[in-house]
Design a protein around this motif. Structure first.
Motif, mmCIF file in Angstrom:
data_model
loop_
_atom_site.group_PDB
_atom_site.id
_atom_site.type_symbol
_atom_site.label_atom_id
_atom_site.label_comp_id
_atom_site.label_asym_id
_atom_site.label_seq_id
_atom_site.Cartn_x
_atom_site.Cartn_y
_atom_site.Cartn_z
ATOM 1 N N PRO A 80 14.598 44.246 0.351
ATOM 2 C CA PRO A 80 15.662 45.167 0.759
ATOM 3 C C PRO A 80 17.073 44.647 0.470
ATOM 4 O O PRO A 80 18.004 45.430 0.279
ATOM 5 C CB PRO A 80 15.441 45.311 2.261
ATOM 6 N N PHE A 81 17.263 43.343 0.457
ATOM 7 C CA PHE A 81 18.625 42.799 0.341
ATOM 8 C C PHE A 81 18.746 41.797 -0.801
ATOM 9 O O PHE A 81 19.704 41.012 -0.840
ATOM 10 C CB PHE A 81 19.014 42.092 1.658
ATOM 11 N N GLY A 82 17.829 41.841 -1.744
ATOM 12 C CA GLY A 82 17.838 40.862 -2.829
ATOM 13 C C GLY A 82 19.069 40.934 -3.697
ATOM 14 O O GLY A 82 19.597 39.905 -4.131
ATOM 15 N N GLY A 83 19.556 42.186 -3.984
ATOM 16 C CA GLY A 83 20.737 42.317 -4.833
ATOM 17 C C GLY A 83 21.957 41.667 -4.209
ATOM 18 O O GLY A 83 22.710 40.931 -4.877
ATOM 19 N N MET A 84 22.181 41.937 -2.927
ATOM 20 C CA MET A 84 23.337 41.342 -2.248
ATOM 21 C C MET A 84 23.201 39.822 -2.182
ATOM 22 O O MET A 84 24.176 39.080 -2.384
ATOM 23 C CB MET A 84 23.454 41.906 -0.836
ATOM 24 N N GLU A 143 25.558 33.898 -6.560
ATOM 25 C CA GLU A 143 26.256 33.757 -7.829
ATOM 26 C C GLU A 143 27.756 33.581 -7.611
ATOM 27 O O GLU A 143 28.402 32.725 -8.230
ATOM 28 C CB GLU A 143 25.992 34.993 -8.701
ATOM 29 N N ALA A 144 28.323 34.406 -6.701
ATOM 30 C CA ALA A 144 29.763 34.330 -6.456
ATOM 31 C C ALA A 144 30.147 32.989 -5.820
ATOM 32 O O ALA A 144 31.190 32.407 -6.176
ATOM 33 C CB ALA A 144 30.189 35.479 -5.542
ATOM 34 N N GLU A 145 29.370 32.500 -4.897
ATOM 35 C CA GLU A 145 29.695 31.217 -4.266
ATOM 36 C C GLU A 145 29.641 30.083 -5.278
ATOM 37 O O GLU A 145 30.462 29.151 -5.219
ATOM 38 C CB GLU A 145 28.730 30.948 -3.114
ATOM 39 N N ALA A 146 28.691 30.135 -6.211
ATOM 40 C CA ALA A 146 28.627 29.104 -7.241
ATOM 41 C C ALA A 146 29.868 29.146 -8.135
ATOM 42 O O ALA A 146 30.427 28.106 -8.495
ATOM 43 C CB ALA A 146 27.357 29.271 -8.078
ATOM 44 N N THR A 167 30.212 48.039 -5.653
ATOM 45 C CA THR A 167 30.227 49.309 -4.925
ATOM 46 C C THR A 167 28.812 49.717 -4.538
ATOM 47 O O THR A 167 28.545 50.160 -3.410
ATOM 48 C CB THR A 167 30.881 50.393 -5.784
ATOM 49 N N GLN A 168 27.902 49.552 -5.456
ATOM 50 C CA GLN A 168 26.503 49.898 -5.177
ATOM 51 C C GLN A 168 25.922 49.020 -4.071
ATOM 52 O O GLN A 168 25.196 49.506 -3.198
ATOM 53 C CB GLN A 168 25.686 49.743 -6.463
ATOM 54 N N PHE A 206 23.761 48.745 1.185
ATOM 55 C CA PHE A 206 23.520 48.005 2.420
ATOM 56 C C PHE A 206 23.856 48.853 3.640
ATOM 57 O O PHE A 206 23.100 48.898 4.616
ATOM 58 C CB PHE A 206 24.362 46.713 2.441
ATOM 59 N N SER A 207 25.002 49.557 3.562
ATOM 60 C CA SER A 207 25.438 50.353 4.716
ATOM 61 C C SER A 207 24.454 51.467 5.033
ATOM 62 O O SER A 207 24.265 51.838 6.199
ATOM 63 C CB SER A 207 26.832 50.940 4.449
ATOM 64 N N SER A 208 23.821 52.000 4.028
ATOM 65 C CA SER A 208 22.957 53.159 4.240
ATOM 66 C C SER A 208 21.514 52.786 4.587
ATOM 67 O O SER A 208 20.796 53.585 5.189
ATOM 68 C CB SER A 208 22.971 54.039 2.987
ATOM 69 N N THR A 209 21.077 51.576 4.237
ATOM 70 C CA THR A 209 19.644 51.259 4.391
ATOM 71 C C THR A 209 19.357 50.053 5.280
ATOM 72 O O THR A 209 18.181 49.762 5.552
ATOM 73 C CB THR A 209 19.018 50.982 3.011
#
Length: 658
Positions: free
Chosen positions: A543-547, A553-556, A574-575, A580-583
């Motif tokens: 459910p949260f793999g993309g985030m 990646e961003a922290e690295a 944006t996606q 995340f907010s909806s699911t």
């Protein structure tokens, strides 16, 4: 004294006057007022070559320093006239002194007579004292003679007293009282009077032996009586002790009671040992033969009755050996006390009594152990022996030490063999032959967990490195078995559920019996923690793999200062925000239900849910932190981010209540 002083002073003045007159005549001659007279001036003669002016000056100066001369010169008196006055004064004083002497002549004569009388008295006293001295000298020699006689008499007195003491003791020892004869012959051996007279008889026997070594003729006077009394005492003591020993043989007899009676009369055996060794050996052999049969019969019957109970072997084993411990310790103490043995002699005597019984025990155990595959029972027996050995060591009784070692030499190899067989069994297990598998704890894992837990808990009482090494091997094989079983599941998620369920089950079983800091507990805790963390990542990924991937990646890139490389990923961000907010609520609910269905231990499932939700909040907090960087502050979608505090409040609603 004043007259003498005046005379002395006059003499000095005359000398000074004469010296002055001579000096003045000399001075007039120097001025030419007349011829130099032929004067004999003695030491003041200036015409001699030996005269020294310095000495004259010194002499004149010394006379001028006289007080009388200085006074005369000061007043201007003519020294010659002054000399005549002094002489006249001296004559006057002399005349006065003569008159005084004449006036006191009677007193002087009286004093002379008194002094003469005192001299005679003192002479007589001297004679008396000389006589006293002579008398005292003779008294001193008489005192020395008396002292020597006194010392001699004292030595003779001590010698007579010593001789009297020895003779008195000798006479006392040589005399055999009638009371002793009547008591030894007629009194029962159990009476206190008999025991007292027996002590006296023993002393007389020893004394008679000592006298015989010295070839004392008086010894023959009592030797016959003493020998007869000794024979009678030995006969009565032998009969008494043998009767007590024979009483052991009666059925259902508590042999400890007659043993205690014998201990009260331990001097009987001491008397036999000192005076009739053949009878002492007969008594000892009879006791050994009787007690050896009694113990063998007793333990054989007791063991047979225990086996009929059909109870676990380790319980029967404990009962048998506790009885052996109790009786063995008591018997060893009795032998040491009554038969007066110690060291190897005591051990040999104990083995001659208990040897047959101990051999029976070892034979019975050897038969049981050779066909036993119950490692727990064998291990319990080992620790029973270790505990009983510690008890005998604490009591300082070495009688059973060799037996304990022999039992351990039987049990240890068998226990190690059974444990190695279990290790080989689990090592050679084929998972595909165990039927259908599911993610719940496997029954083989539970069996080995309970087995390890039992061994660990027993081993804590007397830790043993050999056991620890075997347990380490067993734990490794169990872990390998669980991994082999987990590999049979197609998905990593099912593999992790299986591993977590089995590790949690093994840890729960171990912690019921083992200490929290034991190596086995620590090992499974580390395994459980590692697999649990991996499972949390696994269930958060769908459910949260993309985030999660974006945050990592961003922290690295932030650490490298290259976050601008993601500024063109607005569509992706944006996606992620809107998705995340909806699911997230539905995903958290589904994840919680899935976890609780997957794990048999609700407590373990609850901790996994809590860990997953905590990890989710940490990732979302990281997502907020990344979007607050200057690179993404201009993004309009940031306003759609869920407040982190609101998310934590909502997540707590999904916390299970069990």
């Amino acid at each position: 004294m004043a007259e003498v002083a005046v005379a002395g002073a006059g003499s000095d003045v005359n000398t000074a006057v004469n010296a002055t007159e001579n000096a003045m005549a000399y001075l007039q001659d120097e001025k030419g007022e007349g011829d130099v007279p032929n004067l004999n001036l003695g030491d003041l003669d200036l015409t001699t070559d030996e005269f020294i002016l310095d000495e004259v000056d010194i002499h004149i100066q010394a006379n001028l320093e006289d007080d009388l001369v200085k006074e005369a010169l000061k007043t201007g008196v003519d020294l010659r006239q002054y000399s005549k006055q002094v002489e006249a004064e001296l004559q006057r004083i002399e005349q006065a002194s003569i008159k005084d002497y004449i006036k006191e002549s009677q007193n002087i004569a009286l004093l002379h007579n008194q002094i003469t009388a005192c001299d005679s008295i003192l002479e007589r006293m001297e004679g008396m004292l000389s006589g006293f001295q002579s008398d005292l000298s003779s008294i001193s020699s008489e005192i020395q003679t008396l002292q020597q006689q006194s010392v001699s008499m004292n030595v003779r007195l001590k010698n007579r007293q010593a001789v009297r003491s020895h003779l008195s003791q000798l006479v006392d020892e040589l005399v055999v009282p009638g009371a002793m004869i009547s008591t030894i012959l007629d009194s029962p051996v159990t009476e206190q009077e008999f025991l007292e007279q027996l002590h006296e008889l023993n002393n007389k026997i020893n004394f008679a032996k000592e006298l015989s070594f010295r070839e004392t003729l008086a010894c023959s006077d009592i030797q016959d009586i003493v020998d007869r009394l000794k024979i009678k005492a030995v006969s009565k003591i032998r009969e008494f002790i043998l009767q007590k020993i024979y009483s052991f043989r009666k059925p259902m007899t508590n042999y400890q009671i007659p043993q205690n009676t014998l201990l009260k009369y331990r001097f009987f055996y001491q008397f036999l040992l000192a005076n009739e060794r053949s009878v002492a050996k007969e008594v000892r052999d009879e006791y050994v033969d009787t007690m050896s049969k009694i113990y063998y019969s007793y333990f054989k019957s007791y063991s047979g009755r225990l086996l009929k109970v059909q109870y676990p072997y380790e319980t029967l084993f404990r009962s048998q050996h506790y009885a052996l411990l109790d009786n063995g310790c008591r018997e060893f103490l009795f032998l040491s006390d009554f038969f007066m043995v110690a060291g190897n002699s005591a051990l040999d005597l104990f083995n001659s009594i208990m040897g047959k019984t101990l051999s029976m025990f070892l034979k019975s155990m050897s038969t049981y152990v050779s066909d036993c595959y119950d490692s727990i029972a064998v291990f319990l027996c080992i620790h029973i022996i270790l505990r009983f050995r510690a008890i005998t060591a604490k009591r300082n009784i070495p009688a059973l030490d060799k037996y304990w070692e022999a039992v351990l030499e039987l049990l240890w190899p068998r226990f190690e063999l059974i444990l190695e067989m279990n290790i080989h069994s689990i090592r050679n297990t084929d998972p595909q032959k165990l039927g259908v598998l599911d993610t719940r704890p496997h029954y083989i894992t539970r069996r080995y967990a309970e087995f390890s837990s039992a061994i660990v808990s027993i081993n804590q009482t007397f830790p043993n490195e050999r056991t620890n090494a075997l347990l380490g091997q067993l734990q490794v094989e169990v872990e390998n078995f669980v991994l082999k079983m987990a590999a049979e599941f197609p998905s990593r998620r099912d593999q992790l559920i299986f591993l977590i369920n089995n590790y949690d089950m093994m840890l729960s079983v171990l912690m019921e019996r083992a200490a929290d800091d034991s190596k086995e507990v620590e090992g499974f805790q580390q395994l459980l923690l590692a697999r649990t963390q991996e499972f949390i990542e696994e269930i958060l990924s769908p459910p949260f793999g993309g985030m999660i991937a974006f945050v990592k990646e961003a922290e690295a890139l932030m650490e490298k200062g290259q976050l601008d490389r993601l500024k063109n990923d607005e569509a992706r961000i944006t996606q992620l925000v809107r998705g995340f907010s909806s699911t997230w609520k539905q995903s958290v609910e589904a994840m919680s239900q899935d976890v609780m269905r997957s794990f048999t231990n609700f407590k373990n499932g609850t901790s996994i849910i809590q860990g997953a939700l905590t990890q989710l909040i940490q990732y979302y907090h990281g997502f907020h932190k990344v979007l607050n960087q200057p690179t993404f502050r201009s993004l309009a979608v940031r306003s759609e981010l869920i407040n982190l505090h609101h998310l934590m409040v909502e997540v707590k609603k999904h916390k299970p209540n069990f």
